[in-house]
Design a protein around this motif. Structure first.
Motif, short mmCIF file in Angstrom:
data_model
loop_
_atom_site.label_atom_id
_atom_site.label_comp_id
_atom_site.label_asym_id
_atom_site.label_seq_id
_atom_site.Cartn_x
_atom_site.Cartn_y
_atom_site.Cartn_z
N LEU A 163 0.83 -1.35 -0.10
CA LEU A 163 0.02 -0.53 -0.11
C LEU A 163 0.92 1.31 -0.41
N GLU A 164 0.64 1.98 -0.49
CA GLU A 164 1.34 3.63 -0.45
C GLU A 164 -0.32 4.26 -0.85
N GLU A 165 -0.26 5.16 0.62
CA GLU A 165 -1.70 6.14 0.30
C GLU A 165 -1.60 7.43 1.20
N TYR A 166 -2.45 8.69 -0.03
CA TYR A 166 -1.90 9.44 0.54
C TYR A 166 -3.97 10.29 0.21
N THR A 167 -3.52 11.90 0.88
CA THR A 167 -5.24 12.06 0.72
C THR A 167 -5.38 12.47 -0.73
N HIS A 168 -6.77 12.69 -0.93
CA HIS A 168 -7.01 12.71 -2.60
C HIS A 168 -6.95 13.99 -3.35
N PHE A 169 -6.17 14.75 -1.86
CA PHE A 169 -5.12 16.27 -3.03
C PHE A 169 -3.82 16.28 -3.48
N PRO A 221 4.37 21.30 -4.19
CA PRO A 221 4.28 21.74 -2.59
C PRO A 221 2.67 21.50 -2.23
N LEU A 222 2.16 21.31 -0.33
CA LEU A 222 1.05 21.61 -0.50
C LEU A 222 1.04 21.55 0.96
N LYS A 223 -0.01 21.89 1.97
CA LYS A 223 -0.08 21.98 3.28
C LYS A 223 -1.33 20.44 3.31
N THR A 224 -2.38 20.00 2.61
CA THR A 224 -3.31 18.85 2.87
C THR A 224 -2.53 17.94 4.01
N PHE A 225 -1.23 17.82 4.26
CA PHE A 225 -1.01 16.75 5.13
C PHE A 225 -0.11 17.26 6.64
N SER A 226 -0.64 18.35 6.86
CA SER A 226 -0.31 19.57 7.70
C SER A 226 -1.05 18.22 8.97
N GLY A 227 -0.90 17.38 9.81
CA GLY A 227 -1.70 16.94 11.25
C GLY A 227 -2.09 15.60 10.71
N SER A 228 -1.78 15.25 9.91
CA SER A 228 -2.00 13.70 9.47
C SER A 228 -0.27 13.14 9.76
N ASP A 229 -1.20 11.77 9.51
CA ASP A 229 0.03 10.39 10.23
C ASP A 229 0.77 10.23 8.77
N LEU A 230 -0.29 10.84 8.10
CA LEU A 230 0.62 9.89 5.95
C LEU A 230 2.02 10.14 6.37
N ALA A 267 4.49 10.17 7.78
CA ALA A 267 5.48 9.03 8.73
C ALA A 267 5.31 7.44 8.37
N GLU A 268 3.96 7.02 7.39
CA GLU A 268 3.89 5.80 6.81
C GLU A 268 4.45 6.31 5.53
N ASN A 269 4.61 7.30 4.75
CA ASN A 269 5.03 7.05 3.41
C ASN A 269 5.73 7.76 2.98
N ASP A 270 7.11 7.50 2.41
CA ASP A 270 8.06 8.54 1.79
C ASP A 270 8.19 9.40 0.93
N PHE A 299 10.02 31.23 -0.10
CA PHE A 299 10.19 32.82 0.48
C PHE A 299 10.12 33.18 1.66
N GLY A 300 10.48 31.96 2.74
CA GLY A 300 10.29 32.45 4.17
C GLY A 300 10.25 31.05 5.37
N ASP A 301 9.79 31.52 6.07
CA ASP A 301 10.26 30.41 7.78
C ASP A 301 9.76 29.16 6.80
N GLU A 302 8.10 29.25 6.56
CA GLU A 302 7.40 28.05 6.46
C GLU A 302 7.91 26.26 5.90
N GLU A 303 7.15 25.66 6.70
CA GLU A 303 7.41 23.97 6.12
C GLU A 303 6.06 24.34 5.74
N VAL A 304 6.06 23.39 4.06
CA VAL A 304 5.05 22.26 4.30
C VAL A 304 5.43 21.32 3.07
N TYR A 305 4.66 20.54 3.57
CA TYR A 305 4.56 18.80 2.27
C TYR A 305 4.75 18.94 1.26
N ALA A 306 5.58 18.26 0.55
CA ALA A 306 5.52 18.11 -1.04
C ALA A 306 5.97 16.38 -1.72
N VAL A 307 5.07 16.11 -3.19
CA VAL A 307 4.93 14.92 -3.22
C VAL A 307 5.74 14.96 -4.94
#
Length: 303
Positions: A99-105, A122-131, A133-136, A145-153
């Motif tokens: 299995l390899e799991e994502y959110t819809h977005f 880059p996207l924010k959809t995984f903020s607060g998610s456990d995914l 930690a399970e998906n490399d 453009f700043g100090d903010e961290e986001v997720y990328a796929v």
């Protein structure tokens, strides 16, 4: 050379064991006929990719076609779990799957990156998610453009995509209305694209409303005219969702043996979608017919 062919020929030419295959369609226009042909041809070790894998992937898993599922949410919509999916994960029946799991977005953004040639999105959809930690393939990155961290796929480029539309011309220009889902992204991201439609129409019909053309001919490799190719899901304006089929699947898929009996009757013992539809009662098909709700015509103008 014409792109128009049968589903049997399109599948046998386009797909090989071990390929990654995306069957597109969100809620409606799900390519059940293509999935059944994959089962009939007894493919193995496929990576099947889809937002919301529902009954068609459950059936392909039960048939032993699948080695990996890359997905976002899985279930029998409005009913419950996918039982064959769970048996493969929990018990390795008929074979273990990865299995390899994502959110819809998150999954659709992987398709988008593959479609436009980006190295990541880059996207924010995984903020607060456990995914993460399970998906490399879900990684945190710092904004340039700043100090903010986001997720990328990363990009997703399936070997083969099957997309459906209501109608197309013989070149593969596709009209689709209703929920567009991820058809466009899947077609643009994939190496090979099989288009399945309810009907093939004259080019003038497609040209009459270019804004409804979701995918164009240069992205299509094979065209299959296949009425009711989405049953038991629906095709907006052509037929409704067969809710009884979804409820019935919950019953027949309770055991691997009963699931195999259903596959024997409705997939292996029928030659193609035409024969499958002939097995359905006329009353059942009549119940699925839609009423008429036409959009207002517009004036496209004339040069």
């Amino acid at each position: 050379m014409s792109k128009v062919t049968s589903m049997k020929q399109a599948i046998s030419t386009a797909i090989s064991d071990g390929d990654s295959v995306y069957l597109a369609g969100f809620t409606h226009l799900i390519p059940f006929a293509a999935g059944h042909e994959i089962i009939r041809q007894e493919y193995t070790d496929l990576e099947v990719v889809r937002a919301t894998p529902d009954l068609i992937y459950d059936q392909m898993i039960a048939a032993g076609c699948v080695g990996k599922v890359t997905f976002s949410w899985a279930g029998n919509p409005g009913v419950g779990s996918l039982r064959a999916f769970r048996r493969a994960i929990e018990d390795g029946v008929p074979n273990p799957i990865e299995l390899e799991e994502y959110t819809h977005f998150g999954l659709v953004m992987r398709l988008y990156a593959g479609a436009v040639g980006l190295p990541f999105v880059p996207l924010k959809t995984f903020s607060g998610s456990d995914l993460p930690a399970e998906n490399d393939n879900i990684r945190s990155v710092q904004s340039p453009f700043g100090d903010e961290e986001v997720y990328a796929v990363p990009p997703l480029n399936p070997d083969v995509a099957v997309v459906r539309g209501q109608r197309a011309d013989e070149n593969g220009n596709v009209h689709l209305w209703g929920i567009p889902g991820e058809h466009k992204e899947a077609a643009l991201a994939s190496d090979t694209v099989i288009l399945s439609v309810e009907e093939i129409v004259d080019e003038s019909v497609i040209r009459s409303d270019p804004n409804r053309t979701l995918v164009t001919a240069d992205d299509i490799d094979y065209i299959v005219e296949e009425p009711y190719g989405s049953h038991p899901s629906y095709a907006q304006g052509y037929y409704d969702r067969d809710n009884d089929a979804y409820l019935n699947w919950d019953e027949v898929s309770q055991t691997h043996e009963s699931t195999q009996e259903w596959l024997d009757e409705w997939v292996y013992s029928v030659a193609d979608r035409d024969e499958y539809i002939r097995k359905l009662s006329s009353d059942r098909l009549l119940d699925l017919q839609t009423g008429n709700a036409y959009s207002e015509p517009i004036n496209m103008g004339e040069n």
